[in-house]
Design an enzyme around this catalytic site. Sequence first.
Site, PDB file in Angstrom:
ATOM      1  N   GLU A  46     -10.022   0.405  -1.346  1.00  0.00           N
ATOM      2  CA  GLU A  46     -10.884  -0.461  -0.522  1.00  0.00           C
ATOM      3  C   GLU A  46     -11.185   0.152   0.847  1.00  0.00           C
ATOM      4  O   GLU A  46     -12.223  -0.091   1.438  1.00  0.00           O
ATOM      5  CB  GLU A  46     -10.233  -1.833  -0.331  1.00  0.00           C
ATOM      6  CG  GLU A  46      -8.865  -1.755   0.336  1.00  0.00           C
ATOM      7  CD  GLU A  46      -8.213  -3.109   0.589  1.00  0.00           C
ATOM      8  OE1 GLU A  46      -8.921  -4.101   0.751  1.00  0.00           O
ATOM      9  OE2 GLU A  46      -6.961  -3.160   0.617  1.00  0.00           O
ATOM     10  N   ASP A 105       0.812  -1.226   0.000  1.00  0.00           N
ATOM     11  CA  ASP A 105       0.000   0.000   0.000  1.00  0.00           C
ATOM     12  C   ASP A 105       0.843   1.272   0.000  1.00  0.00           C
ATOM     13  O   ASP A 105       0.297   2.372  -0.132  1.00  0.00           O
ATOM     14  CB  ASP A 105      -0.911   0.024   1.241  1.00  0.00           C
ATOM     15  CG  ASP A 105      -2.055  -0.972   1.146  1.00  0.00           C
ATOM     16  OD1 ASP A 105      -2.260  -1.544   0.059  1.00  0.00           O
ATOM     17  OD2 ASP A 105      -2.758  -1.167   2.155  1.00  0.00           O
TER      18      ASP A 105
END
Lengths: 340, 340, 340, 340
Positions: free
Chosen positions: A221, A126
């Site tokens: 998400e 990430d």
Amino acid sequence: MRIGVLTGGGDCPGLNPVIRAIVRKAYNDKHEVIGFKNGWKGIIEGDTVPLDLNAVSGILPKGGTILGTSRTNPYKKDKGVENVKESFKKFKLDALVAIGGEDTLGVANKLVKEGLNVVGVPKTIDNDLNATDYTFGFDTAVNIAMECIDRLHTTAESHHRIMVAEVMGRHAGWIATHAGIAGGADVVLIPEIPIDLDKTCEILKKRHQRGRTFSIVVVAEGARLKESDVTKDQSLDEFGHVKLGGIGDYLGKEIEKRTGFETRVSVLGHIQRGGSPTAFDRVLGTRFGIKAVELVENKQFGQMVSLAGTKIIGVPLERGVEKLKTVDMELYDIAKEFFG
Amino acid sequence: MRIGVLTGGGDCPGLNPVIRAIVRKAYNDKHEVIGFKNGWKGIIEGDTVPLDLNAVSGILPKGGTILGTSRTNPYKKDKGVENVKESFKKFKLDALVAIGGEDTLGVANKLVKEGLNVVGVPKTIDNDLNATDYTFGFDTAVNIAMECIDRLHTTAESHHRIMVAEVMGRHAGWIATHAGIAGGADVVLIPEIPIDLDKTCEILKKRHQRGRTFSIVVVAEGARLKESDVTKDQSLDEFGHVKLGGIGDYLGKEIEKRTGFETRVSVLGHIQRGGSPTAFDRVLGTRFGIKAVELVENKQFGQMVSLAGTKIIGVPLERGVEKLKTVDMELYDIAKEFFG
Amino acid sequence: MRIGVLTGGGDCPGLNPVIRAIVRKAYNDKHEVIGFKNGWKGIIEGDTVPLDLNAVSGILPKGGTILGTSRTNPYKKDKGVENVKESFKKFKLDALVAIGGEDTLGVANKLVKEGLNVVGVPKTIDNDLNATDYTFGFDTAVNIAMECIDRLHTTAESHHRIMVAEVMGRHAGWIATHAGIAGGADVVLIPEIPIDLDKTCEILKKRHQRGRTFSIVVVAEGARLKESDVTKDQSLDEFGHVKLGGIGDYLGKEIEKRTGFETRVSVLGHIQRGGSPTAFDRVLGTRFGIKAVELVENKQFGQMVSLAGTKIIGVPLERGVEKLKTVDMELYDIAKEFFG
Amino acid sequence: MRIGVLTGGGDCPGLNPVIRAIVRKAYNDKHEVIGFKNGWKGIIEGDTVPLDLNAVSGILPKGGTILGTSRTNPYKKDKGVENVKESFKKFKLDALVAIGGEDTLGVANKLVKEGLNVVGVPKTIDNDLNATDYTFGFDTAVNIAMECIDRLHTTAESHHRIMVAEVMGRHAGWIATHAGIAGGADVVLIPEIPIDLDKTCEILKKRHQRGRTFSIVVVAEGARLKESDVTKDQSLDEFGHVKLGGIGDYLGKEIEKRTGFETRVSVLGHIQRGGSPTAFDRVLGTRFGIKAVELVENKQFGQMVSLAGTKIIGVPLERGVEKLKTVDMELYDIAKEFFG
């Protein structure tokens, strides 16, 4: 010297290049390397695998980690830390290289304070780990997400649809922002900024008014709704994120309902973390691995490797785990220039 | 404002993202954009193409440049500079964004000194332009070269061969070094360091002695022989480079002759500069384009955009063209750790 | 002659190569081509786009369809057929090439019986259209699915997980079978054979017993449960398929519950139908387009083009739509050899 | 049963899927498999490698052959055939599966006549082997060539150049024809038809006259000049092919000279035979491997596996080696529709 190596947390393209580089550098400098299987679990249980040149032959282009991984935390396990210390003795380790994310490096940092010789290699797909410009795996994930968005473009255009692409990014929207810019997204939604549904739909309607018959929305998400948009029928988790079906599915339904444009959703999921690493990630992973051995050689324990501009440096593990690195708003502004 | 745009020199994946970003930023900020076709040639001849949102729709993933390019230099053409100045007036340009390499930016720099409002966007697939960490196109080229090297690996291994891969890099070995590290090369040869044939063959022989039956040698097209290795039958150009068939073919023959191992050569050539840009290059190109318009808006003429760490900044054109950026020897040392 | 062209139903990589080939062949043979936008909708509404060489320049590598598509059916629309007939007159069409799946070709077949000059080009990404060995789009979808499965492999292996990949295939399991064989799946589940959960879990457990710590399950979206496995809490649609979250998510939960192995699910979805077509699909689409014009030139109306071995032939539209082409059980047996 | 396996001749993506399928099918049916290293060399010298499930784990997506390969021919080696026979006895082989091209299968065919139990699996990246619709490796090579041609397109267009792409195909132009159609080539030149330079240049000039400023020429490495075009300064080999630099380089120079358009050449070479096989090649290789074991089980020695339409069948080795399969002229006519 005898150097232990382990990989913890979620897997990531680039782990194998790190392992290979550690083994090669150690071979060149006459050290011995022992691999521990499945993260901290392996060192707790004394589960090892020999790491010589043959073991790492051909792994450079392979995704994942040949050492396996787990989310085991010695501090959350009975006698966990004790067992780690025992393994240090039993395997006569002069040092341990811990490759992993916030959790893994947090453990590494604590172990250093207990007197163990540990250095860290930061890993987060990430890109939200502090104190390094980038980590390996991120570039690969962004390229996979971008290619998927490219594909969604042609089908969106043919069917005059809105396509919502949900990408990884639980706490930070780096992948969404990079893949959104690279994929030509018309809206990019990230965890750092609560989603404003009205504004989002306004942007999409305006775009269609100027003649475009399709749109691409990229959402991380971990993006969450603006408080005023949350209604009773949404199931939220403790962080305010939409549960059940996720934010992508929720957005798809809401956008279709509010704009009247046919909308479809694609949740990219696990394919973003697999596969052969890009050149960027292979080079970065390789440089990180070499530098990790140098930190060990220089006895700079308690440090982790880091990319700073074009250089690889050592920084205190402390700095890596002290906070999350969220998206640079200057970069997000670039994405915003293309909204609508 | 009215902003002109041109792309000069060799084409590069990422040019279209730059053009698209300039047009979008200009649209958002209410400027007008005029494209000049085929580099300086277009502004000399007044050959233009309108650049609005429709013109740049869908070009983000496309390689090459929708504006076309050429190597025309107004300072080497009769009345060239005069014609450029006339076009500035005729098309009522408030500013020109010149996207190109050393030559294009060199011209831009001179024109600024003659009073024209020009800003630059650096472009070099070889990554040898000074005063910026990276330029777009380079990451795409490195990934293409790496994929080719991955492919050569499987055939080298099956046939127990040495494969020589000649990659781009006329004056600097950035592509060779990055693709060599990423592709797992056993030797990497770059223009910065004259080739030592004896040493190269020694490395390969040692590798075979420790049981490896294949090897990969990556060589930059601009690598040249050590003086003592040059014999009469080699045709060298003015820079000491092997002519006719190039350094790759020459190396292949010499290595086979000197080591006795079957050797094949693959000259990657033009495919390295074509095709869809990687995410890195699309993001970098987009950021460069946005920043170029900001430089114009801030009247920072005589500057070019530049990547410094994770930030995009403006730097004097002068600095970009003052010298060649050769390979960082710390990085080359990483490649060397894997020799043999 | 004046030839109309339309593309109907879901989009597919390879549609643009068909359109380009029709236009090129028509140009060579001195015919004129008119494109109707968005399937039957365009011919009903007289919504056209000129199709000359410029219109199709550069579309060969592009996914989707430049004509747009829709699911409009003239037989289900008031005056729909009448409007189609009027457009035939208004645009002075000598013939129409209808590119589409079962629905589109079904309409084409009916229109031929009403006296219109129509030929068909079969399109189905699922490969379930009768009377042709393969259709374009399928090979691209299989390759995308395979690449995703390759990626899931590395992460499954690193985490010792079972990964369930849900691929396209509403009524036939061609994509699942091909991608399953190509991706090295340990179980492949298709709509043709109701899922036996006990047997599936048995296979996975046996595999783990012989030392494998990860598995890949490929399931077609249209696969359905064995009747005895259906419990009250499952929401099934009229065809007996699991609703809400789909068969992939359902399987993931059941497998984890029944085997105790950590299991994750990846629903590949829309990315399978987008993006640049493979060589196979570009060549097949091109051959189909050329042959379609030849059918028109030979006045073989009521026929569709078809791949038979290595040849392109014409077959009656009737045969294409008379039944669904389900998976060849000899091929599925190949997949089964690798179960467990 | 005890089954031997070897791979001979040039390597090809798809060999590993064949080997894996043979081993798996043998495991399922309780046979034992022995691998011979480096083609006929391994069986002559008794150089073996055990082939069980572990040995073939993970090789499906890998290019090349884990068995290694060579061009050794037992009939051209002193006591070669005798040694093969001895190995049959020594290793108690019930049968041998020989995977290879014309040469390898030719040897297999002769050995069958000497009483050995051999079946064949056809392999030719050029697709020129008789008695099978396609062989594995070809589809991968065509896709790589197509991707390269796609890349050359963007650079050709930006620079207004003619790009000549030389692809594989020593005696047959299958790769050139398929990649040419798939890549949108403006001229495709194959070994089956001597090159007419005047006509070729005429086509390119006409194309430029209708406004196109770039062209792509695809030429098979084995294409040769029309007799009247051969001049004294060309160095031809015994087959009439241009030597030194090859046909691509020669064509590039001639086209530039005769048309006046800037022309560049890209020789794709070895990268076409490496890398991960496409889905088509993995499925075909897998089916071939399974069928080969079935031929052994049915004692159909002297046969090779073959693709006929959508089925895998056995055909006499004799038929495979009796003649070269040259390009279907109906297919080449498709390529010709797009000339110019």
